[in-house]
Design an enzyme around this catalytic site. Sequence first.
Site, short mmCIF file in Angstrom:
data_model
loop_
_atom_site.label_atom_id
_atom_site.label_comp_id
_atom_site.label_asym_id
_atom_site.label_seq_id
_atom_site.Cartn_x
_atom_site.Cartn_y
_atom_site.Cartn_z
CD GLU A 255 4.27 -25.37 5.71
OE1 GLU A 255 3.16 -25.81 5.38
OE2 GLU A 255 4.86 -25.74 6.73
CB CYS B 208 1.16 -15.83 8.79
SG CYS B 208 1.87 -16.77 10.13
CB CYS C 208 9.86 -24.80 15.42
SG CYS C 208 9.82 -23.77 16.91
CB CYS D 122 4.80 -25.84 21.64
SG CYS D 122 5.84 -24.42 22.02
CB CYS E 81 3.01 -26.21 17.86
SG CYS E 81 3.50 -25.40 16.32
CB CYS F 273 -2.10 -20.59 15.00
SG CYS F 273 -2.22 -18.85 14.84
N1 SAH Z 1 7.26 -19.62 18.11
C1 SAH Z 1 6.41 -18.46 18.16
C2 SAH Z 1 5.64 -18.18 16.87
C3 SAH Z 1 4.97 -19.33 16.18
S1 SAH Z 1 3.50 -19.98 16.88
C4 SAH Z 1 5.47 -18.53 19.34
O1 SAH Z 1 5.42 -19.57 19.99
O2 SAH Z 1 4.81 -17.55 19.65
C5 SAH Z 1 2.28 -18.75 16.67
C6 SAH Z 1 1.08 -18.93 17.64
O3 SAH Z 1 0.36 -20.10 17.34
C7 SAH Z 1 1.52 -19.07 19.10
O4 SAH Z 1 0.77 -18.22 19.91
C8 SAH Z 1 1.20 -20.53 19.41
O5 SAH Z 1 0.94 -20.69 20.77
C9 SAH Z 1 0.00 -20.77 18.54
N2 SAH Z 1 -0.21 -22.18 18.24
C10 SAH Z 1 0.70 -23.15 18.06
N3 SAH Z 1 0.11 -24.32 17.75
C11 SAH Z 1 -1.22 -24.07 17.72
C12 SAH Z 1 -2.35 -24.87 17.43
N4 SAH Z 1 -2.24 -26.14 17.07
N5 SAH Z 1 -3.56 -24.28 17.48
C13 SAH Z 1 -3.70 -22.96 17.78
N6 SAH Z 1 -2.66 -22.16 18.04
C14 SAH Z 1 -1.43 -22.71 18.02
#
Ligand code: SAH
Length: 394
Positions: A116, A129, A136, A140, A143, A367
């Site tokens: 994506e 992006c 992944c 987290c 996410c 994000c």
């Molecule tokens: N794995 C990397 C890059 C992908 S996530 C990382 O963790 O940085 C990119 C950003 O989106 C990260 O800062 C993450 O904390 C944020 N993120 C993930 N899920 C989210 C959500 N549901 N809402 C807002 N930000 C989110």
Amino acid sequence: MPKALRTCSNHVHDSPLSDARIQLMPSLHLAGLSPTELSEFVESLGEPAYRARQIFAGLQHRRLRSFAEMTDIPKELRAKLSARSTSSTLTVESRYLSADGTRRYLMKTHDNFPVETVFIPEERRDTICFSSQSGCPLQCTFCLTAQLGLLRNLTGGEIVEQIIIALNDAYGVSVKAPRGTNLVGMGAGEPFLNFEFLMKAIRIMAEPGGLYIVPRRVTVSTAGVVPRIRELATIPDRPHLAVSLAAPNDELRNELMPINKKWPLHELMGACGDFQKALKPDERFTFEYVMLDGVNDSDEQARQLANLLNRHELRAKVNLIPHNPAEPLPYQPSPAARVESFKEILESKGIHAFVRQPRGRDILAACGQLAARTANPAQTVSDFAPAKVESLAI
Ligand code: SAH
């Protein structure tokens, strides 16, 4: 260490390749080759070196995705190239257009894994992006991508091609992007668990005879892969770094971002401190903090976060990202007043904090919302119009 972290490799991590899979393996993907590698390949075909420069310009500068379009190259050579290599490997499955102008592309690799990419138009420049992995391995809890697990690492060519596809869709094949392009490695995946291909793609995209998107226009976000933060600090021509925190203490961070059990905050902060020492005058460095209603957004947690950064003498700014909700994630975004109060506390303690505006939430493009979803309330656009400056929302 979470099991999934151990399984990460540059290969599909399931059973050995079946015969069918081998048949699906593409030949050499030229969009993932540096100019030097391309010269070597062209030489191996018994062709003169200038052909390599033509092919590189065709793929990377003109953003052509087939040899057939490279009419400056003789037909016989094009046939030879097609027999021995491939110019593109990703196919666009669906595209979604947000009310705010953001576009999400759901693509698939030659072996059927989802990729994506999100195109975010802004007044002065566009941001693309990109994803570094299909799925992944990090888990987290806030996410959506985590729910896919790691499917596989993307190759350098697959990373580069995402940007080519997004630019072509927004502006047309070979049309120069009217505004500057920034890249963020914040799509699906953990870029620092695919470090070599990530850096290779960044180097290819920086080529003046190609896309010419230089590293200072690129930001890569990590959940905290400490050894790679240290390695990035040693690379002279590097992209900007963003580090995702999500919690001001180990107890909560272990829960929200299990990678913290492998590299807890004191190690992460130590690596960030060393990275800071290597910063050049014009280089920035950021922390990202997703704001989850009632979970990590209290005044006390803001003070803890400020103290953590101040204790380690980290001067990076903090981007506060209101949580982008998506079923079945068990969180809601913090209310605006809470985000403001959190920000004020950080600022009162000398930390520069900014609230990031979510983009493309309605099409699951924001994000943490990338999970190869096709069914959503968004409009699926069958025929996208070129991106227009005047229709952009910031
Ligand atoms: N794995 C990397 C890059 C992908 S996530 C990382 O963790 O940085 C990119 C950003 O989106 C990260 O800062 C993450 O904390 C944020 N993120 C993930 N899920 C989210 C959500 N549901 N809402 C807002 N930000 C989110």
